[in-house]
Write a protein that holds these residues in place. Structure first.
Motif, PDB file in Angstrom:
ATOM      1  N   GLY A 293      28.012  38.977  25.788  1.00 48.45           N
ATOM      2  CA  GLY A 293      28.024  37.967  24.613  1.00 48.45           C
ATOM      3  C   GLY A 293      29.273  38.104  23.856  1.00 48.45           C
ATOM      4  O   GLY A 293      29.693  37.149  23.243  1.00 48.45           O
ATOM      5  N   TYR A 294      29.855  39.258  23.537  1.00 46.62           N
ATOM      6  CA  TYR A 294      30.912  39.462  22.540  1.00 46.62           C
ATOM      7  C   TYR A 294      32.287  38.592  23.570  1.00 46.62           C
ATOM      8  O   TYR A 294      33.084  37.856  22.868  1.00 46.62           O
ATOM      9  N   LYS A 295      32.121  38.876  24.942  1.00 39.47           N
ATOM     10  CA  LYS A 295      33.367  38.309  25.540  1.00 39.47           C
ATOM     11  C   LYS A 295      33.070  36.614  25.446  1.00 39.47           C
ATOM     12  O   LYS A 295      33.940  36.118  25.343  1.00 39.47           O
ATOM     13  N   ARG A 296      31.854  36.278  25.728  1.00 42.11           N
ATOM     14  CA  ARG A 296      31.830  34.726  25.548  1.00 42.11           C
ATOM     15  C   ARG A 296      32.168  33.986  24.230  1.00 42.11           C
ATOM     16  O   ARG A 296      32.800  33.215  24.227  1.00 42.11           O
ATOM     17  N   ALA A 297      31.809  35.096  23.244  1.00 43.63           N
ATOM     18  CA  ALA A 297      32.035  34.567  21.745  1.00 43.63           C
ATOM     19  C   ALA A 297      33.719  34.379  21.470  1.00 43.63           C
ATOM     20  O   ALA A 297      34.448  33.512  20.864  1.00 43.63           O
ATOM     21  N   VAL A 298      34.519  35.500  22.032  1.00 42.00           N
ATOM     22  CA  VAL A 298      35.855  35.571  22.080  1.00 42.00           C
ATOM     23  C   VAL A 298      36.569  34.435  22.896  1.00 42.00           C
ATOM     24  O   VAL A 298      37.500  33.820  22.316  1.00 42.00           O
ATOM     25  N   LEU A 299      36.103  33.999  23.940  1.00 39.96           N
ATOM     26  CA  LEU A 299      36.703  33.051  24.923  1.00 39.96           C
ATOM     27  C   LEU A 299      36.173  31.663  24.392  1.00 39.96           C
ATOM     28  O   LEU A 299      37.139  30.811  24.371  1.00 39.96           O
TER      29      LEU A 299
ATOM     30  N   VAL B  24      31.930  33.203  31.291  1.00 42.96           N
ATOM     31  CA  VAL B  24      32.554  34.443  31.180  1.00 42.96           C
ATOM     32  C   VAL B  24      33.080  34.942  32.465  1.00 42.96           C
ATOM     33  O   VAL B  24      33.406  36.094  33.015  1.00 42.96           O
ATOM     34  N   SER B  25      33.423  33.712  33.331  1.00 42.59           N
ATOM     35  CA  SER B  25      33.730  34.212  34.660  1.00 42.59           C
ATOM     36  C   SER B  25      35.338  34.379  34.514  1.00 42.59           C
ATOM     37  O   SER B  25      36.072  34.170  33.678  1.00 42.59           O
ATOM     38  N   ARG B  26      35.909  34.809  35.795  1.00 39.17           N
ATOM     39  CA  ARG B  26      37.520  34.934  36.047  1.00 39.17           C
ATOM     40  C   ARG B  26      38.029  33.744  35.729  1.00 39.17           C
ATOM     41  O   ARG B  26      39.143  33.740  35.079  1.00 39.17           O
ATOM     42  N   SER B  27      37.672  32.398  35.927  1.00 39.40           N
ATOM     43  CA  SER B  27      38.471  31.304  35.845  1.00 39.40           C
ATOM     44  C   SER B  27      38.513  31.030  34.571  1.00 39.40           C
ATOM     45  O   SER B  27      39.562  30.576  33.586  1.00 39.40           O
ATOM     46  N   ALA B  28      37.292  31.290  33.655  1.00 44.77           N
ATOM     47  CA  ALA B  28      37.075  30.988  31.935  1.00 44.77           C
ATOM     48  C   ALA B  28      38.275  31.930  31.410  1.00 44.77           C
ATOM     49  O   ALA B  28      38.987  31.385  30.633  1.00 44.77           O
ATOM     50  N   THR B  29      38.419  33.282  31.951  1.00 44.84           N
ATOM     51  CA  THR B  29      39.287  34.127  31.272  1.00 44.84           C
ATOM     52  C   THR B  29      40.780  33.488  31.435  1.00 44.84           C
ATOM     53  O   THR B  29      41.651  33.581  30.648  1.00 44.84           O
ATOM     54  N   ILE B  30      41.224  33.238  32.655  1.00 43.94           N
ATOM     55  CA  ILE B  30      42.369  32.718  33.029  1.00 43.94           C
ATOM     56  C   ILE B  30      42.649  31.416  32.245  1.00 43.94           C
ATOM     57  O   ILE B  30      43.840  31.428  31.689  1.00 43.94           O
ATOM     58  N   GLU B  31      41.913  30.457  31.909  1.00 44.26           N
ATOM     59  CA  GLU B  31      41.981  29.445  31.346  1.00 44.26           C
ATOM     60  C   GLU B  31      42.148  29.878  29.719  1.00 44.26           C
ATOM     61  O   GLU B  31      43.450  29.072  29.024  1.00 44.26           O
ATOM     62  N   THR B  32      41.459  30.619  29.325  1.00 41.25           N
ATOM     63  CA  THR B  32      41.633  31.073  27.852  1.00 41.25           C
ATOM     64  C   THR B  32      43.221  31.978  27.647  1.00 41.25           C
ATOM     65  O   THR B  32      43.647  31.652  26.578  1.00 41.25           O
ATOM     66  N   PHE B  33      43.370  32.801  28.544  1.00 43.96           N
ATOM     67  CA  PHE B  33      44.661  33.382  28.494  1.00 43.96           C
ATOM     68  C   PHE B  33      45.870  32.396  28.627  1.00 43.96           C
ATOM     69  O   PHE B  33      46.977  32.557  28.084  1.00 43.96           O
ATOM     70  N   TYR B  34      45.760  31.270  29.402  1.00 44.20           N
ATOM     71  CA  TYR B  34      46.815  30.171  29.437  1.00 44.20           C
ATOM     72  C   TYR B  34      46.773  29.738  28.166  1.00 44.20           C
ATOM     73  O   TYR B  34      48.001  29.270  27.678  1.00 44.20           O
TER      74      TYR B  34
END
Length: 1174
Positions: free
Chosen positions: A142-148, A210-220
């Motif tokens: 949940g923390y990761k989802r909230a941050v992203l 919270v998948s890898r694709s969502a993380t990459i999108e947020t990083f970009y």
């Protein structure tokens, strides 16, 4: 903003201590809340509350190892309800306001431990870990989802902005607080990437968020990729300790992503995805078709139970109508219903192994946009940041710095393999574009060069990789070994592409790398051992080990064909082998007893040999029963294997069965059943798959071979049930047992005691060595043998005395006649055979050279050949009972009172090898000629009186040079003439050697018996020599005083003309040390061999040299005086020569040789020369 609950609910909660919950909730409530304007308002003491919450988290969850505080913070919705709201509130002014910056740093310090991935340590885990673990894991997702997914602010970008002031400070000017702020910002980014949905806990949120694709999108979107690139490219200059954080971030960001698909063109990628979908649909159809052949119809959907009668008259019950078709189907149904309660093995739990196997073996799917963003990031990283980051990481791993942990080595080598694979895929894509006629791209030199990954293709990386592989294999760290094998495989594939490059530099580098990799035989052995040692490490490990062995064997075969004279270096641990043999056979080497551990290691490292590489020999070692079992385990997953993996297994089995012709390894029931199932089913390979025809043809030919062999060797029917050992393979191939040639045992090196010791001291040395080696049992046995032999010999001596006394006969008249008293030879006692008490003693008597030395010193004799282990030892007839008793007393004396030697030496230092001593004592004759070392028939030993002793005087080299300068025209000699002259010189030298009377060996005078007459004779002879020398000296002084200087000058002036005439004729060639007799008669002066005359000769040579130098440097005005002196010298030479010759005519050949120099100087009637000036 805490959830409101009552005190009664807190008190009834059994999960968390109510007191801890009350404190934490009160602090969270004091942080702040929603204000009047609808936005979040910070409390007055928000900064202090944040620090107190961090202290509670550090104390309760860190030091006390509890998870109560983290559970309370998750229940109170601290992260999403308070911390993220506070960051969004102050994100715009975080760079300007110092107070806001402090609050933001405090928020990060609290976010980092809350988002740190929760792991249960099996050693330190408590009940609270298992009680709070699932809840905290879901809270962290949940923390990761909230941050992203936070919409009002960019949380990750805000975290980077907090650390920007510290990053702007130069490295040398940064404070520890600056380093800490940079570290917590990078840790926060690492934690967000690292968090992944737990597989054991169900979630109520969408995994796509919270998948890898969502993380990459947020990083970009939040420019985190640019931050990673900036820090990575500046590693070593502006950042030092942050390298491992970047490593972990990259690892969790890229693991599981297919690097080859990443760089595919969209058209090609879509085509590949379509083909994969078709393959999956085809597999499903084949599975359904196989099931439909035996599926029940609508007329027989009723329950069925049958009895199956087995061979042992027993019945088995099987249910289901699918067993009515064939007996094979019935047996298969019975096999599937069997259950085996596998014994539980100690070690790591299954859940932990599965968790580790999921780290980088499972593929990760990406969306098209995420794939585009990560592709751009990887390209920029390879172009700018790869070399500096991985160079710095390699040095940190080599130094084993404090920040480096065990997992970092695994992550490093996995990322090396991933980026190398990505670089190769990018190059292939660029080449395809350049080859496309529709494309406008042109291939440049930078695209061809492999300089972007040069820092992981050097020798230092190979050394680190080999060390990591060996360490992982020794410690059985299979996941680490998996990463290392993937890295090694990708390095080999990259080298192969470099060898096919168009640039000559890349081809040369690839050749050099292959030579270094294949030069070490330890690398070959490591690959073979890894392949053999597979046992239930998981499919990812199995895939890595089979791929490494396949690629390594294929490249080594090709390289060995290109380089026929390939050399490999092998290290032999001969010292360890010798030590093991010595322990088994009772042999103790004298050097091993005193060599330190450092010397052992150094000597073991020095035993390195090079040999020519034989690929057939390596492939025979590569292919054995264990490697076959590994590939059989890999082939059992044939339904899930792709085309390339099936081809890999096909190549291996083809090599075994037909290329190397040792298909006997595959003659096993389970392997035959697997091959048959793959083709005939049920649930076999899809006939429409690309690799089906290859497997079908291979299996058909293989089964023909099996049937043919079974007809030739009926024993194969039984051997099919078992694995094959080498002896069985040889028998099944040839029909007879292999004859193993046993090597004859070799006797140890015979030892002797250092010269200069008497017999009792030698026995003391041997006894001391055995005592130091803790072989008191051997001493006791020798003592017992001596005691038994002494008693037997004593009884025989008493019997012989009795026999002599009874031989006295008396006549009747009283006359006595003694018979046998005058026998020419008295009877000798019989030899006593020595018998060993056990088998170990029999081996020690042959192998232990220390024990053999003691037995030899006490007088025992060995009968038989040196290398005969069954040779007998006897007590010879020459030893009396008194001798044997003395030996017993010596052993007892030195066993309990060992001797002490000077300089702290031990008895082992007094031992010498007998063979080495004899080699040093052997005489050698050296000839100074052009015969290139060939001594022909004159190289035999000349005994103790060889000629090359200290009394031999060799010709001076400088004198030979001066003699050759005097010759006008040197004569060219052919080879036959040179050989004849050399032969004549050798014959003459050998004749002189036979007349030498002085020994060349210096021995210890203590060994000689003391003789007063010899001593008196020696001193008398020395007195005579001294008196003779004084007489000669006085005589020479008298000659010098009788002739005044003026007479010398007259003689010189009278003979000036004769001297000038004499100078016009060329001087005669001076005799060499091996010239013939005719040329030697008129030039050689023989002097007495006494000490005094030899000293006179030396004085003459020294003084004459000084005069010769003066004559050489004489100016033109004094040439007449020089000529006068020369005539005086020639006038007195003959008289001096006659006086010296008359001294001793007998020792002509024994005296030293003094040759006439070119310019003579005479004083007091003596010829004076100086050898130094010549």
């Amino acid at each position: 903003m805490a959830q409101q609950t009552t005190l009664d609910e807190w008190a009834k909660d059994p999960l968390v201590d109510p007191e801890i919950r009350a404190h934490v909730y009160s602090l969270i409530s004091a942080l702040g809340g929603i204000g009047e304007d609808g936005t979040y308002a910070l409390g007055d003491d928000a900064l202090l509350c944040l620090k107190d919450l961090r202290k509670w988290l550090k104390f309760a969850d860190g030091q006390l190892n509890r998870r109560d505080v983290a559970r309370c913070m998750a229940e109170a919705n601290l992260v999403k309800g308070d911390l993220l709201e506070m960051l969004a509130k102050i994100s715009e002014r975080v760079m300007q306001d110092k107070l806001k910056h402090k609050v933001a740093v405090a928020i990060l310090e609290l976010l980092v431990p809350l988002t740190w991935p929760f792991e249960i340590d099996p050693v330190e885990a408590t009940v609270n870990h298992h009680k709070h673990g699932p809840y905290i894991q879901l809270a962290q997702i949940g923390y990761k989802r909230a941050v992203l997914q936070y919409d009002r602010a960019r949380i990750l970008q805000t975290a980077v902005r907090i650390a920007l002031p510290s990053m702007a400070v130069p490295l040398r000017e940064r404070t520890p607080r600056d380093e800490g702020i940079i570290r917590i910002a990078l840790y926060f980014i690492r934690n967000i990437v690292m968090l992944s949905p737990p597989s054991s806990v169900p979630m109520d949120i969408d995994e796509a968020e919270v998948s890898r694709s969502a993380t990459i999108e947020t990083f970009y979107e939040q420019d985190i990729f640019q931050v990673i690139l900036s820090v990575a490219s500046s590693i070593g200059e502006d950042f030092v300790t942050q390298d491992v954080l970047i490593l972990e971030t990259l690892f969790y960001l890229l693991k599981g992503i297919d690097a080859e698909k990443l760089f595919m063109e969209d058209r090609k990628l879509s085509s590949k995805n379509t083909n994969e979908l078709k393959d999956l649909i085809q597999k499903e159809k084949a599975m359904l078709a196989g099931y439909a052949r035996h599926a029940p119809t609508r007329h027989n959907r009723f329950g069925t139970m049958i009895w199956l009668k087995r061979d042992d008259e027993k019945f088995s019950t099987i249910s289901g109508q699918d067993v009515l078709g064939k007996a094979q189907k019935s047996m298969q149904k019975m096999d599937t219903t069997k259950k085996w309660n596998k014994p539980k093995r100690t070690g790591r739990k299954k859940g932990e192994e599965e968790h580790e196997s999921e780290e980088f073996n499972l593929p990760v799917a990406l969306t098209s946009s995420a794939r585009k963003h990560i592709k751009a990031f990887v390209e920029e990283f390879l172009d700018s940041s790869f070399n500096p980051l991985f160079l710095h990481l390699r040095k940190a791993l080599e130094r084993e710095t404090e920040r480096v942990e065990t997992r970092h080595s695994r992550q490093y080598f996995y990322l090396v393999s991933w980026f190398l694979r990505a670089e190769c895929a990018r190059r292939r894509t660029i080449k395809e574009r350049a080859a496309d006629p529709k494309s406008n791209e042109v291939l440049t030199a930078e695209d061809e060069s492999y300089g972007l990954v040069a820092e992981v293709m050097n020798q230092e990386t190979f050394i680190l990789l080999n060390r990591f592989l060996q360490k992982s294999q020794d410690e059985k760290a299979w996941q680490d070994l998996n990463a290392g094998m993937r890295c090694f495989t990708q390095i080999l594939l990259t080298v192969q592409e470099m060898a096919d490059s168009a640039l000559e530099d890349d081809q040369e580098i690839a050749e050099n790398i292959q030579n270094r990799i294949f030069y070490e035989e330890s690398t070959h052995d490591r690959v073979v051992n890894v392949l053999r040692s597979y046992k239930d490490q998981g499919f990812g490990y199995l895939d890595a080990v089979t791929e490494l062995s396949h690629v390594f064997l294929r490249m080594l075969e090709r390289y060995s064909k290109q380089n026929v004279d390939l050399q490999v270096r092998s290290k032999k641990r001969a010292r360890k082998i010798r030590k093991k043999q010595a322990e088994v056979q009772g042999e103790g080497n004298e050097e091993e007893g005193h060599a330190s551990a450092t010397e052992d290691i150094a000597s073991a490292q020095r035993i390195v040999s090079e040999r020519r590489f034989d690929f057939a020999r390596f492939s025979a070692k590569f292919v054995n029963q264990s490697s076959v079992d590994t590939f059989v385990s890999f082939l059992k997953f044939y339904k899930e294997l792709n085309v390339e993996q099936l081809k890999r297994a096909h190549r291996f089995f083809y090599r075994v069965a037909f290329k190397m012709e040792i298909g006997v390894l595959l003659f096993r029931v389970d392997i035959l059943q697997l091959f048959n199932q793959m083709i005939k089913g049920p649930e076999g390979l899809d006939p429409k798959s690309p690799s089906f025809k290859e497997w079908e043809e291979f299996i058909r030919h293989f089964f023909r071979t099996v049937v043919k062999r079974m007809q030739e060797r009926s024993e194969l029917v039984v051997e099919m049930l078992f694995s094959k050992i080498p002896a069985t393979i040889f028998y099944l191939e040839h029909g007879y047992e292999r004859e193993v040639a046993t090597k004859a045992p070799r006797a140890p090196a015979e030892l002797v005691v250092k010269p200069g010791m008497d017999k009792p001291e030698q026995v003391g040395v041997a006894v001391g060595v055995l005592v130091n080696q803790q072989k008191s049992d051997a001493l006791r046995w020798v003592r017992d043998v001596l005691s038994s032999a002494a008693e037997e010999r004593k009884a025989w001596e008493e019997m012989e005395e009795a026999r002599k006394s009874t031989a006295v006969s008396t006549t009747t008249e009283g006359e006595t006649v003694i018979e046998g008293t005058e026998d020419s030879e008295a009877p000798k006692p019989p030899s006593i055979l020595i018998k060993t008490d056990n088998e170990e003693r029999r081996i020690a008597v042959f192998k232990d050279n220390k024990l053999r030395l003691l037995m030899t010193l006490v007088g025992f004799t060995r009968l038989g050949a040196d290398n005969d282990p069954d040779a007998s030892w006897v007590v010879p007839s020459s030893l009396t009972s008194t001798d044997l008793q003395e030996a017993i007393d010596l052993i007892r004396k030195y066993e309990f009172d060992p001797p002490i030697y000077d300089d702290g030496k031990g008895p082992e230092d007094m031992l010498r090898s007998k063979a080495a001593t004899e080699r040093r004592a052997a005489p050698r004759v050296d000839f100074d000629d052009d015969s290139d070392g060939i001594d022909h028939d004159y190289d035999q030993a000349q005994g103790e009186y060889a000629a090359d002793g200290p009394t031999a005087v060799k010709a001076n080299g400088r004198k030979i040079i001066k003699r050759r300068r005097g010759e006008k025209t040197p004569v060219e000699l052919d080879e036959e003439e040179k050989e004849n002259r050399a032969e004549a010189r050798r014959r003459k030298e050998m004749e002189k050697q036979r007349k030498v009377k002085s020994t060349m060996f210096v021995h210890d005078s203590d060994d000689e018996d003391w003789d007063e007459d010899r001593e008196k004779e020696f001193y008398d002879r020395e007195n005579e020599i001294r008196e003779f020398t004084m007489a000669q000296f006085k005589k020479s002084m008298g000659l010098s005083s009788t002739e005044p200087t003026s007479s010398k000058k007259r003689k010189a002036s009278e003979q000036t003309k004769n001297d000038k005439k004499r100078r016009k004729t060329p001087p005669k060639r001076k005799a060499g040390p091996f010239d013939s007799d005719d040329s030697e008669d008129e030039n050689i002066v023989i002097s007495d061999g006494s000490e005094a005359d030899s000293e006179e000769a030396r004085d003459e040579v020294e003084i004459d040299s000084g005069e010769e130098d003066e004559a050489t440097d004489t100016p033109l005005s004094s040439q007449h005086a020089g000529a006068a002196r020369a005539s005086d010298r020639e006038a007195t030479t003959t008289a001096k020569k006659q006086d010296i010759i008359m001294v001793d005519d007998d020792d002509e050949d024994d005296a030293p040789v003094v040759r006439r120099p070119a310019a003579r100087n005479m004083r007091a009637g003596f010829v004076i020369d100086d050898s130094d000036s010549e």
